[in-house]
Design a protein around this motif. Sequence first.
Motif, PDB file in Angstrom:
ATOM      1  N   ARG A  32       0.838  -1.205   0.000  1.00 43.13           N
ATOM      2  CA  ARG A  32       0.000   0.000   0.000  1.00 43.13           C
ATOM      3  C   ARG A  32       0.869   1.249   0.000  1.00 43.13           C
ATOM      4  NH1 ARG A  32      -2.502  -3.608   3.517  1.00 43.13           N
ATOM      5  NH2 ARG A  32      -4.665  -4.091   3.006  1.00 43.13           N
ATOM      6  N   GLY A  33       0.302   2.296  -0.584  1.00 41.15           N
ATOM      7  CA  GLY A  33       1.020   3.556  -0.601  1.00 41.15           C
ATOM      8  C   GLY A  33       0.088   4.703  -0.924  1.00 41.15           C
ATOM      9  N   THR A  34       0.667   5.887  -1.020  1.00 39.38           N
ATOM     10  CA  THR A  34      -0.071   7.106  -1.298  1.00 39.38           C
ATOM     11  C   THR A  34       0.583   7.811  -2.481  1.00 39.38           C
ATOM     12  OG1 THR A  34      -0.550   7.322   1.053  1.00 39.38           O
ATOM     13  CG2 THR A  34      -0.877   9.271  -0.290  1.00 39.38           C
ATOM     14  N   PHE A  35      -0.244   8.234  -3.433  1.00 40.39           N
ATOM     15  CA  PHE A  35       0.274   9.047  -4.528  1.00 40.39           C
ATOM     16  C   PHE A  35       0.716  10.388  -3.964  1.00 40.39           C
ATOM     17  CE2 PHE A  35      -2.843   6.469  -7.074  1.00 40.39           C
ATOM     18  CZ  PHE A  35      -1.915   5.835  -7.879  1.00 40.39           C
ATOM     19  N   GLN A  36       1.822  10.922  -4.480  1.00 46.42           N
ATOM     20  CA  GLN A  36       2.306  12.223  -4.034  1.00 46.42           C
ATOM     21  C   GLN A  36       2.818  13.021  -5.222  1.00 46.42           C
ATOM     22  OE1 GLN A  36       5.258  11.665  -0.986  1.00 46.42           O
ATOM     23  NE2 GLN A  36       3.751  11.085   0.545  1.00 46.42           N
ATOM     24  N   GLU A  37       2.588  14.325  -5.158  1.00 45.93           N
ATOM     25  CA  GLU A  37       3.122  15.267  -6.136  1.00 45.93           C
ATOM     26  C   GLU A  37       2.884  14.808  -7.570  1.00 45.93           C
ATOM     27  OE1 GLU A  37       7.203  16.017  -5.129  1.00 45.93           O
ATOM     28  OE2 GLU A  37       6.710  16.350  -3.020  1.00 45.93           O
ATOM     29  N   LEU A  38       1.638  14.429  -7.864  1.00 46.79           N
ATOM     30  CA  LEU A  38       1.310  14.005  -9.221  1.00 46.79           C
ATOM     31  C   LEU A  38       1.322  15.198 -10.167  1.00 46.79           C
ATOM     32  CD1 LEU A  38      -1.679  11.575  -8.559  1.00 46.79           C
ATOM     33  CD2 LEU A  38       0.665  10.974  -9.152  1.00 46.79           C
ATOM     34  N   THR A  39       1.965  15.027 -11.292  1.00 44.70           N
ATOM     35  CA  THR A  39       1.931  16.066 -12.316  1.00 44.70           C
ATOM     36  C   THR A  39       0.568  16.021 -12.997  1.00 44.70           C
ATOM     37  OG1 THR A  39       2.754  14.608 -14.052  1.00 44.70           O
ATOM     38  CG2 THR A  39       4.420  15.793 -12.734  1.00 44.70           C
ATOM     39  N   ASP A  40       0.241  17.058 -13.733  1.00 49.46           N
ATOM     40  CA  ASP A  40      -1.021  17.069 -14.466  1.00 49.46           C
ATOM     41  C   ASP A  40      -1.075  15.907 -15.459  1.00 49.46           C
ATOM     42  OD1 ASP A  40      -1.881  19.297 -13.096  1.00 49.46           O
ATOM     43  OD2 ASP A  40      -1.248  20.712 -14.658  1.00 49.46           O
ATOM     44  N   GLY A  41       0.045  15.612 -16.094  1.00 49.38           N
ATOM     45  CA  GLY A  41       0.107  14.509 -17.046  1.00 49.38           C
ATOM     46  C   GLY A  41      -0.104  13.158 -16.376  1.00 49.38           C
ATOM     47  N   ALA A  42       0.549  12.951 -15.227  1.00 47.29           N
ATOM     48  CA  ALA A  42       0.394  11.690 -14.495  1.00 47.29           C
ATOM     49  C   ALA A  42      -1.043  11.531 -14.008  1.00 47.29           C
ATOM     50  CB  ALA A  42       1.368  11.642 -13.319  1.00 47.29           C
ATOM     51  N   ARG A  43      -1.608  12.608 -13.505  1.00 46.39           N
ATOM     52  CA  ARG A  43      -3.003  12.576 -13.034  1.00 46.39           C
ATOM     53  C   ARG A  43      -3.942  12.206 -14.186  1.00 46.39           C
ATOM     54  NH1 ARG A  43      -5.268  14.162  -8.591  1.00 46.39           N
ATOM     55  NH2 ARG A  43      -3.389  15.142  -7.825  1.00 46.39           N
ATOM     56  N   ALA A  44      -3.740  12.804 -15.337  1.00 47.88           N
ATOM     57  CA  ALA A  44      -4.584  12.519 -16.506  1.00 47.88           C
ATOM     58  C   ALA A  44      -4.443  11.059 -16.938  1.00 47.88           C
ATOM     59  CB  ALA A  44      -4.218  13.457 -17.658  1.00 47.88           C
ATOM     60  N   ARG A  45      -3.216  10.538 -16.961  1.00 48.28           N
ATOM     61  CA  ARG A  45      -2.994   9.133 -17.339  1.00 48.28           C
ATOM     62  C   ARG A  45      -3.685   8.190 -16.369  1.00 48.28           C
ATOM     63  NH1 ARG A  45       2.175  10.938 -18.144  1.00 48.28           N
ATOM     64  NH2 ARG A  45       2.872  10.010 -16.196  1.00 48.28           N
ATOM     65  N   LEU A  46      -3.550   8.461 -15.075  1.00 45.04           N
ATOM     66  CA  LEU A  46      -4.184   7.603 -14.067  1.00 45.04           C
ATOM     67  C   LEU A  46      -5.703   7.636 -14.193  1.00 45.04           C
ATOM     68  CD1 LEU A  46      -1.922   8.417 -10.998  1.00 45.04           C
ATOM     69  CD2 LEU A  46      -2.058   6.222 -12.197  1.00 45.04           C
ATOM     70  N   LEU A  47      -6.258   8.819 -14.418  1.00 43.54           N
ATOM     71  CA  LEU A  47      -7.710   8.930 -14.540  1.00 43.54           C
ATOM     72  C   LEU A  47      -8.230   8.256 -15.807  1.00 43.54           C
ATOM     73  CD1 LEU A  47      -8.329  12.537 -13.183  1.00 43.54           C
ATOM     74  CD2 LEU A  47      -8.948  10.351 -12.095  1.00 43.54           C
ATOM     75  N   GLU A  48      -7.441   8.276 -16.877  1.00 41.17           N
ATOM     76  CA  GLU A  48      -7.831   7.587 -18.112  1.00 41.17           C
ATOM     77  C   GLU A  48      -7.984   6.087 -17.884  1.00 41.17           C
ATOM     78  OE1 GLU A  48      -5.051   8.295 -21.258  1.00 41.17           O
ATOM     79  OE2 GLU A  48      -5.437  10.454 -21.266  1.00 41.17           O
ATOM     80  N   GLU A  49      -7.183   5.530 -16.988  1.00 38.41           N
ATOM     81  CA  GLU A  49      -7.152   4.085 -16.765  1.00 38.41           C
ATOM     82  C   GLU A  49      -7.845   3.659 -15.473  1.00 38.41           C
ATOM     83  OE1 GLU A  49      -3.072   2.907 -16.925  1.00 38.41           O
ATOM     84  OE2 GLU A  49      -2.795   3.701 -18.938  1.00 38.41           O
ATOM     85  N   VAL A  50      -8.532   4.563 -14.788  1.00 33.16           N
ATOM     86  CA  VAL A  50      -9.087   4.257 -13.473  1.00 33.16           C
ATOM     87  C   VAL A  50     -10.045   3.067 -13.500  1.00 33.16           C
ATOM     88  CG1 VAL A  50     -11.031   5.886 -13.531  1.00 33.16           C
ATOM     89  CG2 VAL A  50      -9.951   5.307 -11.347  1.00 33.16           C
ATOM     90  N   GLU A  51     -10.801   2.906 -14.575  1.00 30.09           N
ATOM     91  CA  GLU A  51     -11.755   1.790 -14.660  1.00 30.09           C
ATOM     92  C   GLU A  51     -11.046   0.446 -14.720  1.00 30.09           C
ATOM     93  OE1 GLU A  51     -14.949   2.223 -14.130  1.00 30.09           O
ATOM     94  OE2 GLU A  51     -14.578   4.384 -13.997  1.00 30.09           O
ATOM     95  N   GLU A  52      -9.818   0.425 -15.224  1.00 34.13           N
ATOM     96  CA  GLU A  52      -9.029  -0.803 -15.317  1.00 34.13           C
ATOM     97  C   GLU A  52      -8.369  -1.164 -13.989  1.00 34.13           C
ATOM     98  OE1 GLU A  52      -6.228  -0.413 -18.542  1.00 34.13           O
ATOM     99  OE2 GLU A  52      -7.686   0.776 -19.664  1.00 34.13           O
ATOM    100  N   HIS A  53      -8.451  -0.275 -13.005  1.00 34.27           N
ATOM    101  CA  HIS A  53      -7.755  -0.481 -11.737  1.00 34.27           C
ATOM    102  C   HIS A  53      -8.688  -0.386 -10.533  1.00 34.27           C
ATOM    103  CE1 HIS A  53      -3.873  -0.491 -13.701  1.00 34.27           C
ATOM    104  NE2 HIS A  53      -4.302   0.522 -14.423  1.00 34.27           N
ATOM    105  N   GLY A  54      -9.949  -0.759 -10.733  1.00 40.65           N
ATOM    106  CA  GLY A  54     -10.933  -0.703  -9.665  1.00 40.65           C
ATOM    107  C   GLY A  54     -10.911  -1.954  -8.799  1.00 40.65           C
ATOM    108  N   LEU A  55     -11.809  -1.969  -7.830  1.00 43.19           N
ATOM    109  CA  LEU A  55     -11.873  -3.073  -6.880  1.00 43.19           C
ATOM    110  C   LEU A  55     -12.127  -4.416  -7.552  1.00 43.19           C
ATOM    111  CD1 LEU A  55     -13.870  -1.377  -3.989  1.00 43.19           C
ATOM    112  CD2 LEU A  55     -11.408  -1.752  -4.156  1.00 43.19           C
TER     113      LEU A  55
END
Length: 115
Positions: A12-35
Amino acid sequence: MTTQHTYRVIVRGTFQELTDGARARLLEEVEEHGLSQMRFTPEGSLTYDRVLKHFSFRYVVVSDAADGEEMAAALAEDRAESALKALGGGAGVGFGELRSSVTDMDTMKINRKSR
């Protein structure tokens, strides 16, 4: 010959200091990384939600029993760090300290319901 044990490790961990690009990439793939995607695999499965605060990886680690749970945790954390650094085409994402919980599947006692 040494005995091998199979460990399930949750990192387990916590995201830190996400760039706008990293945030956008993570949000694009959020459905692939759900529960519903949580599985213990050698490659690891990453889960997080739209808040982009916390994440977890689930790994299966096969290691010498003599090395114990500490080695399994260290191996899984190393895999998680590599995955986070490679995430999003190699640009990586920022993250804080990782912490792990380990279960030795070979020594786990299973309580069965009596009939």
